[in-house]
Structures are given as C-alpha cells and as structure tokens.
Design a protein around this motif. Structure first.
Motif, short mmCIF file in Angstrom:
data_model
loop_
_atom_site.label_atom_id
_atom_site.label_comp_id
_atom_site.label_asym_id
_atom_site.label_seq_id
_atom_site.Cartn_x
_atom_site.Cartn_y
_atom_site.Cartn_z
N SER A 12 0.82 -1.21 0.00
CA SER A 12 0.00 0.00 0.00
C SER A 12 0.85 1.25 0.00
O SER A 12 0.45 2.28 -0.52
CB SER A 12 -0.94 0.00 1.21
OG SER A 12 -0.21 0.10 2.41
N CYS A 287 -0.46 -1.94 -7.33
CA CYS A 287 -1.53 -0.94 -7.48
C CYS A 287 -2.79 -1.64 -7.96
O CYS A 287 -2.70 -2.58 -8.78
CB CYS A 287 -1.12 0.15 -8.48
SG CYS A 287 -2.35 1.47 -8.66
N TYR A 289 -7.55 -1.38 -7.69
CA TYR A 289 -8.70 -0.51 -7.54
C TYR A 289 -8.89 0.02 -6.13
O TYR A 289 -9.56 1.03 -5.92
CB TYR A 289 -9.98 -1.15 -8.07
CG TYR A 289 -10.40 -2.46 -7.45
CD1 TYR A 289 -11.05 -2.50 -6.22
CD2 TYR A 289 -10.18 -3.65 -8.12
CE1 TYR A 289 -11.46 -3.70 -5.67
CE2 TYR A 289 -10.59 -4.86 -7.57
CZ TYR A 289 -11.23 -4.89 -6.35
OH TYR A 289 -11.65 -6.08 -5.80
N VAL A 290 -8.28 -0.63 -5.13
CA VAL A 290 -8.34 -0.08 -3.78
C VAL A 290 -7.61 1.26 -3.69
O VAL A 290 -7.92 2.10 -2.85
CB VAL A 290 -7.78 -1.07 -2.74
CG1 VAL A 290 -6.26 -1.17 -2.84
CG2 VAL A 290 -8.19 -0.68 -1.32
N HIS A 291 -6.65 1.47 -4.58
CA HIS A 291 -5.91 2.73 -4.63
C HIS A 291 -6.63 3.77 -5.48
O HIS A 291 -6.24 4.95 -5.48
CB HIS A 291 -4.51 2.51 -5.18
CG HIS A 291 -3.71 1.50 -4.42
ND1 HIS A 291 -3.49 0.21 -4.89
CD2 HIS A 291 -3.12 1.58 -3.22
CE1 HIS A 291 -2.77 -0.45 -4.01
NE2 HIS A 291 -2.53 0.34 -2.99
N GLY A 292 -7.62 3.34 -6.23
CA GLY A 292 -8.35 4.25 -7.10
C GLY A 292 -8.07 4.04 -8.56
O GLY A 292 -8.64 4.75 -9.40
N ASP A 319 -5.47 -4.81 -5.21
CA ASP A 319 -4.24 -4.09 -4.91
C ASP A 319 -3.08 -4.49 -5.81
O ASP A 319 -1.93 -4.16 -5.50
CB ASP A 319 -3.85 -4.26 -3.44
CG ASP A 319 -3.69 -5.72 -3.05
OD1 ASP A 319 -3.96 -6.60 -3.90
OD2 ASP A 319 -3.30 -6.00 -1.90
N SER A 366 -7.70 6.99 -3.87
CA SER A 366 -7.88 6.77 -2.43
C SER A 366 -7.29 7.92 -1.63
O SER A 366 -6.18 8.40 -1.92
CB SER A 366 -7.22 5.46 -2.02
OG SER A 366 -7.17 5.35 -0.62
N ASN A 368 -6.09 7.62 1.15
CA ASN A 368 -5.01 7.08 1.98
C ASN A 368 -3.67 7.05 1.27
O ASN A 368 -2.66 6.68 1.87
CB ASN A 368 -5.36 5.65 2.42
CG ASN A 368 -6.58 5.62 3.32
OD1 ASN A 368 -6.75 6.50 4.17
ND2 ASN A 368 -7.42 4.62 3.14
N LEU A 369 -3.64 7.42 -0.01
CA LEU A 369 -2.37 7.38 -0.73
C LEU A 369 -1.43 8.47 -0.22
O LEU A 369 -1.85 9.61 -0.01
CB LEU A 369 -2.61 7.59 -2.23
CG LEU A 369 -3.28 6.45 -2.99
CD1 LEU A 369 -3.50 6.87 -4.44
CD2 LEU A 369 -2.45 5.19 -2.93
#
Length: 378
Positions: A12, A287, A289-292, A319, A366, A368-369
C-alpha cells in the motif's frame, strides 16, 4: 525469475501520488495567455472535489495568478480559508437550506442562487457580511437553475436586496452542457443572452471546454471558471492536456514487486481474463482498484515501467495488476511504474481505455495514498 512477496502494508505504501505546483502555475499562466485582451475576464479557479482530487491545501500555492476560487459547498470554502486563501470564493451549490445562512461570515463570499427561495432565506436572515450572488440560469444542462420567467423575477428581487444593502452584487451564471463540441454553445448562449438582456451585472458562463474551444465567446465573460485544465488535463475528446500546452499536475506511481516468466497458453489472473500467446515475462505492480485505479481498465491499457511503455494484462485486482515485461528484458523488482501523469502517459489516455474521464480518475483516488507536493520553484 521469481521474487519474494511483499506484505500488504508495504504494498500500500508503494503506490503514491505526486502533485506538482509548478504544473498548476504553468497551466494558470497558459490560461492567462488564452484570455489576452484589453479587458480579459477574471478567473475563478474551480477547486471543487478537493481540487479535482489534487487536494485543496496542496494546490493553493500554485493558484496565485487567479482571482478567486470556486467550490461546491461551505466545507470546501472553509478548507480554502484554512489553506491561506484570502480572496473571493464562489460557492457553486449555494445554500441547501435556511440554516446555511447564519454561519456565513465571509466578506469575500459569492453564492450561486439556484431558486428564488434562496434569496428569501438571505433576506430573512441577513449574514453579517452581505454576499455577492450569481443567479443561475437552467440553460441546456437542465440540472438546477431558473427558467427565463423565474430568472427575471429573481433578478428584480435580488436588485431590490442589493439596493437595501442585503447583498453586494448580482451576477449572471450559466453552464453549457455541450461546450466540448464545436457548435455546442451557440443556441444555449443565444437563449441565455436573451434572458439577461437589459439586466446589469457581470456574466460567467465558460468552463475549461468553453475556454479552449470557444475563446471568442469566453472573452465576453466577466469571470470564467476553469477546472480540469488547471490540473493539466483536457476536457476535449481525443486531445490530451500536453497537446494543448498544459502540464499534468498529478502523477500516480507504483513499483514492480514480482516478476515471473509464464509459458505460452497460460491463463493469468481472475477469471483467466488473459492467456499468454507465448512464453512471456510478467510483472506484478503494487496498485489496484483499492488505490483508485479503475477496475474497468484491462488488457492493453498502457503503463510505463522504468520509463518504457508497455501494457496491462488481464483484470485489475484490488491491490495488484499484471503487466507485460517483454519490452523491458532487464526489469527488476523495485523498478518504478507510472500509471498516469506524464506527457508520455496522460490521464486522458488511461481514461479512454477505462471508458471514463480524467476528472473521474483524479477524484477516484484513495484518500489514503501518500502525497508528495513539489513546491513552486524559486
């Protein structure tokens, strides 16, 4: 070659965002060039959607050349003030209810008025600092706003309020539904101008697409409202920001975390969505879809591995994603992977492969990145 797995936490951290304020400033300067003239319009820089996903607090320093900021709501207005912006702010969504009036204590506030009752709220509960108001015409977008009859009625009410000192100014606001086509604003503009004929006050109609494609019309505005182009992306089909002289401001990057060579006729990923046509090296990128990154992007979507262009293979996972390493025979784990955000790989190209638009990519990242902001060069 096989490489050891990474932990979920470390994966992540490998996906990250870079926001370049020099690119934002460059794009604002390009806009000033477009708007040259004896009386060029003033600029509302649109920073709604947390500055199109770039972060309001991150981009303010790159917008020193603009005249005001346009936001969706009061929360974004407050974010602009916390970030140090002291100039005018335009709230595009105006007031949601009468309860929104009392908390307004901003001497540089501009409100878009979508229906006459919002004027009644202001008249009933006058804020300490009278705002400027912009009457929204329904136009060809047909989302919110007033038709010709209710518009002129609202104008008479607003003008009476201005004379009574309850508001500072009355402006005229429109937003075109088809400004990204060559003949897309002609009829809508004619109808709007007919509606406001004889009414005093500044006019604002032009977004990024109108500014790029309808410059003669945009030059007649008193205020323009660029959004996407300030961040280096194009609102025009089949033309990316760098082709228009713009610089992408947001770079999405990750790294290779694993490499293997698969035999020919071997399925890869969920559902066996990709089958190797031959023996080929496959890299796994941290990377998904959880990251966008858009899940609907698939085989053939371009990426840059260590600066070399190649493509995705199969489905994007939560991820992880797989890429073809055939063009990079000396690839190693840890090599940088650019997902979008350079002149060679603009976000618009990824958006086309994913069936979406660049603005959706930016705002879908995301929260959170990790973000690295490149300050204005001195």
């Amino acid at each position: 070659m096989n490489s050891p797995p990474h932990s979920e936490t470390s994966k992540s951290r490998l996906t990250r965002v870079q926001v370049d304020l020099n690119a934002v400033a460059h794009n604002a300067a390009c806009l000033r060039t477009v708007l040259r003239g004896n009386h060029p319009p003033r600029i509302w820089a649109t920073v709604k959607g947390d500055a199109y996903g770039h972060g309001i607090a991150n981009v303010i320093a790159g917008l020193a050349q603009v005249d005001g900021l346009a936001v969706s709501n009061d929360a974004e207005r407050q974010a602009c003030r916390r970030a140090g912006w002291r100039g005018p702010i335009l709230m595009l969504n105006g007031l949601a209810s009468i309860d929104d009036v009392q908390p307004l204590h901003d001497p540089e506030l501009h409100l878009v008025i979508h229906h006459p009752s919002q004027l009644s709220w202001l008249r009933t509960h006058s804020p300490d600092h009278p705002p400027s108001v912009w009457l929204r015409y329904v136009g060809d977008l047909n989302y919110t706003g007033m038709n010709t009859c209710t518009y002129r009625q609202a104008y008479e009410i607003a003008e009476a309020m201005r004379r009574a000192g309850q508001i500072r100014m009355v402006g005229h606001f429109n937003h075109y539904a088809q400004s990204d086509s060559v003949d897309g604003i002609r009829r809508a503009s004619q109808q709007f101008m007919k509606t406001i004929r004889g009414l005093s006050g500044p006019v604002s109609t032009s977004n990024s697409a109108a500014l790029l494609l309808h410059q003669e019309h945009s030059a007649t505005n008193d205020w323009v409202r660029p959004g996407l182009m300030l961040y280096g992306a194009s609102p025009l089909a089949h033309r990316a920001g760098p082709q228009l002289g713009l610089r992408p401001a947001l770079l999405l990057q990750s790294e290779l975390i694993s490499i293997q060579t698969l035999p020919g006729n071997t399925s890869l990923g969920y559902g066996g969505a990709f089958v190797t046509p031959r023996a080929m090296p496959i890299g796994i990128v941290a990377c998904g879809y959880v990251h966008g990154y858009p899940r609907q992007a698939g085989t053939g979507t371009p990426v840059l591995v260590n600066g070399i262009r190649t493509t995705l293979c199969g489905h994007v996972c939560m991820d992880l994603m797989a890429v073809d390493l055939t063009p990079i025979p000396h690839a190693e784990p840890g090599m940088p992977v650019t997902l979008w955000g350079t002149a060679e790989l603009p976000a618009e190209e990824i958006a086309r492969h994913a069936g979406t638009i660049a603005a959706a990519l930016f705002t879908g990242l995301s929260a959170n990145l990790p973000i690295h902001v490149i300050p204005i060069a001195t």
